[in-house]
Write a protein that holds these residues in place. Structure first.
Motif, PDB file in Angstrom:
ATOM      1  N   ILE A  94       0.872  -1.082   0.149  1.00 47.38           N
ATOM      2  CA  ILE A  94       0.059  -0.099   0.063  1.00 47.38           C
ATOM      3  C   ILE A  94       0.850   1.101   0.017  1.00 47.38           C
ATOM      4  O   ILE A  94       0.542   2.288  -0.640  1.00 47.38           O
ATOM      5  N   GLY A  95       2.210   1.200   0.785  1.00 41.76           N
ATOM      6  CA  GLY A  95       2.858   2.408   0.761  1.00 41.76           C
ATOM      7  C   GLY A  95       3.508   2.429  -0.736  1.00 41.76           C
ATOM      8  O   GLY A  95       3.457   3.907  -1.221  1.00 41.76           O
ATOM      9  N   MET A  96       3.722   1.603  -1.476  1.00 42.87           N
ATOM     10  CA  MET A  96       4.240   1.734  -2.843  1.00 42.87           C
ATOM     11  C   MET A  96       3.177   2.261  -3.677  1.00 42.87           C
ATOM     12  O   MET A  96       3.400   3.210  -4.520  1.00 42.87           O
ATOM     13  N   LEU A  97       1.928   1.759  -3.471  1.00 37.83           N
ATOM     14  CA  LEU A  97       0.704   2.287  -4.592  1.00 37.83           C
ATOM     15  C   LEU A  97       0.509   3.787  -4.042  1.00 37.83           C
ATOM     16  O   LEU A  97       0.152   4.437  -4.789  1.00 37.83           O
ATOM     17  N   ALA A  98       0.856   3.915  -2.641  1.00 34.18           N
ATOM     18  CA  ALA A  98       0.342   5.623  -2.541  1.00 34.18           C
ATOM     19  C   ALA A  98       1.428   6.343  -3.029  1.00 34.18           C
ATOM     20  O   ALA A  98       1.192   7.563  -3.108  1.00 34.18           O
ATOM     21  N   ASP A  99       2.624   6.106  -3.096  1.00 29.95           N
ATOM     22  CA  ASP A  99       3.553   6.895  -3.915  1.00 29.95           C
ATOM     23  C   ASP A  99       3.326   7.015  -5.500  1.00 29.95           C
ATOM     24  O   ASP A  99       3.824   7.808  -5.817  1.00 29.95           O
ATOM     25  N   LYS A 100       2.760   5.929  -5.830  1.00 27.24           N
ATOM     26  CA  LYS A 100       2.581   5.844  -7.335  1.00 27.24           C
ATOM     27  C   LYS A 100       1.302   6.692  -7.655  1.00 27.24           C
ATOM     28  O   LYS A 100       1.110   7.494  -8.447  1.00 27.24           O
ATOM     29  N   GLY A 242       8.909   9.944 -12.133  1.00 30.67           N
ATOM     30  CA  GLY A 242       9.602   9.016 -11.484  1.00 30.67           C
ATOM     31  C   GLY A 242       8.861   8.192 -10.421  1.00 30.67           C
ATOM     32  O   GLY A 242       9.051   7.178 -10.152  1.00 30.67           O
ATOM     33  N   ARG A 243       7.659   8.862 -10.151  1.00 28.36           N
ATOM     34  CA  ARG A 243       6.635   8.311  -9.185  1.00 28.36           C
ATOM     35  C   ARG A 243       5.984   7.069  -9.682  1.00 28.36           C
ATOM     36  O   ARG A 243       5.730   6.121  -8.997  1.00 28.36           O
ATOM     37  N   LYS A 244       5.700   7.186 -11.024  1.00 25.85           N
ATOM     38  CA  LYS A 244       5.124   5.873 -11.657  1.00 25.85           C
ATOM     39  C   LYS A 244       5.894   4.737 -11.792  1.00 25.85           C
ATOM     40  O   LYS A 244       5.600   3.721 -11.863  1.00 25.85           O
ATOM     41  N   LYS A 245       7.337   5.027 -11.749  1.00 30.17           N
ATOM     42  CA  LYS A 245       8.305   3.913 -11.640  1.00 30.17           C
ATOM     43  C   LYS A 245       8.827   3.408 -10.211  1.00 30.17           C
ATOM     44  O   LYS A 245       9.743   2.844 -10.599  1.00 30.17           O
ATOM     45  N   VAL A 246       8.203   3.881  -9.418  1.00 29.77           N
ATOM     46  CA  VAL A 246       8.616   3.583  -8.040  1.00 29.77           C
ATOM     47  C   VAL A 246       8.461   1.997  -7.947  1.00 29.77           C
ATOM     48  O   VAL A 246       7.390   1.548  -8.107  1.00 29.77           O
ATOM     49  N   GLY A 247       9.427   1.489  -7.381  1.00 35.43           N
ATOM     50  CA  GLY A 247       9.491   0.008  -7.225  1.00 35.43           C
ATOM     51  C   GLY A 247       9.116  -0.308  -5.785  1.00 35.43           C
ATOM     52  O   GLY A 247       9.429   0.437  -4.793  1.00 35.43           O
ATOM     53  N   MET A 248       9.068  -1.700  -5.569  1.00 35.54           N
ATOM     54  CA  MET A 248       8.652  -2.064  -4.287  1.00 35.54           C
ATOM     55  C   MET A 248       9.835  -1.908  -3.003  1.00 35.54           C
ATOM     56  O   MET A 248       9.560  -1.597  -1.926  1.00 35.54           O
ATOM     57  N   PRO A 378      12.084  11.774   0.978  1.00 31.81           N
ATOM     58  CA  PRO A 378      11.437  12.508  -0.206  1.00 31.81           C
ATOM     59  C   PRO A 378       9.983  12.178  -0.423  1.00 31.81           C
ATOM     60  O   PRO A 378       9.843  10.934  -0.271  1.00 31.81           O
ATOM     61  N   ALA A 379       9.304  13.000  -1.120  1.00 32.55           N
ATOM     62  CA  ALA A 379       7.707  12.617  -1.353  1.00 32.55           C
ATOM     63  C   ALA A 379       7.664  11.370  -2.291  1.00 32.55           C
ATOM     64  O   ALA A 379       6.936  10.629  -2.005  1.00 32.55           O
ATOM     65  N   ARG A 380       8.577  11.389  -3.052  1.00 35.43           N
ATOM     66  CA  ARG A 380       8.617  10.191  -4.116  1.00 35.43           C
ATOM     67  C   ARG A 380       8.657   8.707  -3.255  1.00 35.43           C
ATOM     68  O   ARG A 380       7.882   7.851  -3.993  1.00 35.43           O
ATOM     69  N   LEU A 381       9.077   8.530  -2.487  1.00 39.26           N
ATOM     70  CA  LEU A 381       9.245   7.435  -1.721  1.00 39.26           C
ATOM     71  C   LEU A 381       8.727   7.341  -0.129  1.00 39.26           C
ATOM     72  O   LEU A 381       9.324   6.524   0.645  1.00 39.26           O
ATOM     73  N   ARG A 382       8.116   8.312   0.120  1.00 37.77           N
ATOM     74  CA  ARG A 382       7.750   8.630   1.372  1.00 37.77           C
ATOM     75  C   ARG A 382       6.796   7.503   1.927  1.00 37.77           C
ATOM     76  O   ARG A 382       6.959   6.877   3.178  1.00 37.77           O
ATOM     77  N   SER A 383       5.651   7.226   1.504  1.00 37.08           N
ATOM     78  CA  SER A 383       4.868   6.237   2.021  1.00 37.08           C
ATOM     79  C   SER A 383       5.564   4.654   2.044  1.00 37.08           C
ATOM     80  O   SER A 383       5.359   4.197   3.225  1.00 37.08           O
ATOM     81  N   SER A 384       6.190   4.440   0.951  1.00 37.07           N
ATOM     82  CA  SER A 384       6.855   3.081   1.132  1.00 37.07           C
ATOM     83  C   SER A 384       7.966   3.281   2.055  1.00 37.07           C
ATOM     84  O   SER A 384       8.287   2.151   2.629  1.00 37.07           O
ATOM     85  N   GLY A 385       8.735   4.242   2.173  1.00 34.63           N
ATOM     86  CA  GLY A 385       9.907   4.330   2.910  1.00 34.63           C
ATOM     87  C   GLY A 385       9.425   4.175   4.589  1.00 34.63           C
ATOM     88  O   GLY A 385      10.138   3.621   5.174  1.00 34.63           O
ATOM     89  N   ILE A 386       8.376   4.781   4.758  1.00 33.17           N
ATOM     90  CA  ILE A 386       7.817   4.689   6.101  1.00 33.17           C
ATOM     91  C   ILE A 386       7.038   3.510   6.341  1.00 33.17           C
ATOM     92  O   ILE A 386       7.289   2.916   7.425  1.00 33.17           O
ATOM     93  N   GLY A 387       6.305   2.956   5.735  1.00 38.35           N
ATOM     94  CA  GLY A 387       5.443   2.038   5.607  1.00 38.35           C
ATOM     95  C   GLY A 387       5.824   0.395   5.993  1.00 38.35           C
ATOM     96  O   GLY A 387       5.810  -0.132   7.343  1.00 38.35           O
ATOM     97  N   PHE A 388       6.919   0.112   5.384  1.00 37.52           N
ATOM     98  CA  PHE A 388       7.646  -1.293   5.562  1.00 37.52           C
ATOM     99  C   PHE A 388       8.581  -1.399   6.754  1.00 37.52           C
ATOM    100  O   PHE A 388       7.986  -2.115   7.695  1.00 37.52           O
ATOM    101  N   PRO A 389       9.376  -0.715   6.891  1.00 34.87           N
ATOM    102  CA  PRO A 389      10.410  -0.919   8.164  1.00 34.87           C
ATOM    103  C   PRO A 389       9.449  -0.438   9.468  1.00 34.87           C
ATOM    104  O   PRO A 389       9.609  -0.986  10.760  1.00 34.87           O
TER     105      PRO A 389
END
Length: 444
Positions: A94-100, A242-248, A378-389
């Motif tokens: 969900i974090g990755m999808l929120a960044d996308k 860049g956001r559309k290319k966010v990887g997991m 940064p905004a581009r990876l904020r949700s995924s960076g927060i969510g998993f760890p």
């Protein structure tokens, strides 16, 4: 000479720029965002807390009678922990999808996922009716709730902090746990009313189901509120490609240090948070014969104090910074955990003092946790960076805390749980000390 102004960090800021601003710097659009984030979050956490509060009533219904009253409780607490281990999956996906695709759509989906899980628990048949299918349904429901909760923090933290005006990120961050605490208080009041108006047999038979059904219905309201919120991830940004290319796992490849910091600064807080906010009455019940019904009252009083501390500590962090508050939290649980738990007795006053003291220091972390996490990425990876760890730390330490405590009590090693908390607190405090101060820097 004119200075070049940086572009707005979110579409919300652009939309709100023409709106009137009060003396405190908070616009009406910011208030609407706070309400959207808080209402949905509260509805989700009401379901989550209801499980922990009511587990002593329904655990015998889902596990066969072996003559040992600890076996059903251990089984139900193990399923409670299973929900926590689904959180990293939810935080990652969900974090990755929120960044996308934005925070709003993901926040709308998480509240529905939590509601469906709550409904499954509320209407599940018992072990006597369907055998092993009964605990399996509990597992499925908790997996769904866990994944939703993991995604909630990932997208919700980014949403809250991106909605905040400059200099108010700590204050806005406090609303994540303001809403979560209101949900906990509501769940406690609900459970207390049911426990004191229904007979013990009625409560154990069907009364415990009521909060879960109510939570499922409330999730529909939460979805409607969030559907009408403003998106905070700027769709006009030049970083859109860049956001559309966010990887997991892009957040780990590009920002490994920050990801490890999120894990470290969450480990001890997650452990003590779930012990002090929901499990402590059960822990006292099985260690010092504390009356668990009194625990509902002490819990309500303590959480009311905890609730009031959130905005105060959030505002304080905007002035003095995040690190001093985190270090104060860490040092208290390093040196204060064992004496505090050892002071527990069967008296109402003892439980109240232990709960309020612990929650006072926990508030120093909870009020600013979303701000700290969001300020590291940064905004581009904020949700995924927060969510998993974050979710992984919560799963490993918060989700297993009640089970570890119950297991140690069952083995006659009551005092060892306090030392377990101390060891985890030492590790997190070392991270706090080395964490960069981000309170007075622009949001990345």
């Amino acid at each position: 000479m004119s200075s070049v102004q940086p572009p707005p960090t979110s579409s919300l800021e652009s939309a709100a720029s023409a709106q009137p601003t009060g003396a405190d710097g908070i616009q009406r659009s910011h208030i609407r965002q706070l309400l959207a984030a808080s209402a949905g979050n509260a509805l989700e956490w009401f379901d989550w807390y209801s499980y922990a509060l009511l587990v002593v009533y329904f655990s015998p219904l889902f596990f066969p009678d072996t003559g040992d009253k600890m076996v059903p409780l251990l089984g139900a607490m193990a399923i409670f922990a299973v929900g926590f281990f689904a959180r990293p999956i939810g935080g990652l996906v969900i974090g990755m999808l929120a960044d996308k695709f934005g925070r709003k759509a993901m926040l709308s989906s998480t509240v529905i996922g939590m509601g469906v899980g709550s409904l499954v628990i509320g209407i599940s048949p018992t072990y006597a009716q369907v055998g092993v299918i009964a605990p399996m349904l509990l597992v499925v429901a908790r997996l769904l709730q866990g994944a939703s909760a993991g995604g909630e923090y990932a997208a919700g933290s980014a949403f809250l902090i991106e909605s905040a005006p400059e200099g108010r990120r700590g204050f806005f961050s406090s609303f994540f746990y303001i809403s979560a605490t209101l949900a906990n208080l509501t769940a406690i009041v609900f459970a207390a009313v049911l426990a004191n108006t229904l007979s013990s047999d009625a409560m154990a038979s069907w009364g415990w189901r009521i909060p879960f059904v109510v939570g499922a219905l409330a999730a529909v309201v939460g979805y409607w509120i969030r559907h009408h919120a403003e998106e905070t991830l700027d769709n006009e940004s030049s970083d859109e490609v860049g956001r559309k290319k966010v990887g997991m796992f892009d957040f780990m490849r590009e920002h490994p240090k920050q990801a490890l910091q999120i894990f470290g600064l969450t480990a001890a807080p997650a452990l003590v948070f779930y012990i002090w906010t929901s499990y402590l009455p059960t822990y006292a019940s099985i260690t010092v014969d504390f009356d668990i019904k009194k625990g509902l009252i002490t819990g309500a009083i303590s959480l009311a104090v905890f609730l009031l501390l959130q905005p105060l500590f959030g505002l304080l962090s905007d002035r003095v910074g995040r690190r001093p508050m985190l270090i104060a939290f860490g040092l208290f649980f390093v040196f204060g955990t064992v004496p505090l738990l050892n002071s527990l007795t069967a008296s109402f006053t003892s439980m109240l003092i232990v709960q309020i003291t612990g929650l006072f220091f926990i508030a120093m972390w909870s009020s600013i946790s979303s701000a700290i996490a969001a300020e590291l990425f940064p905004a581009r990876l904020r949700s995924s960076g927060i969510g998993f760890p974050y979710a992984l730390a919560v799963a490993l330490f918060g989700g297993t805390g009640p089970y570890v405590a119950t297991w140690l009590v069952d083995r006659g090693q009551v005092e060892m749980f306090g030392w377990y908390v101390v060891v985890v607190a030492v590790l997190s405090t070392l991270v706090f000390i080395r964490l960069p101060e981000t309170a007075h820097k622009p949001l990345p």
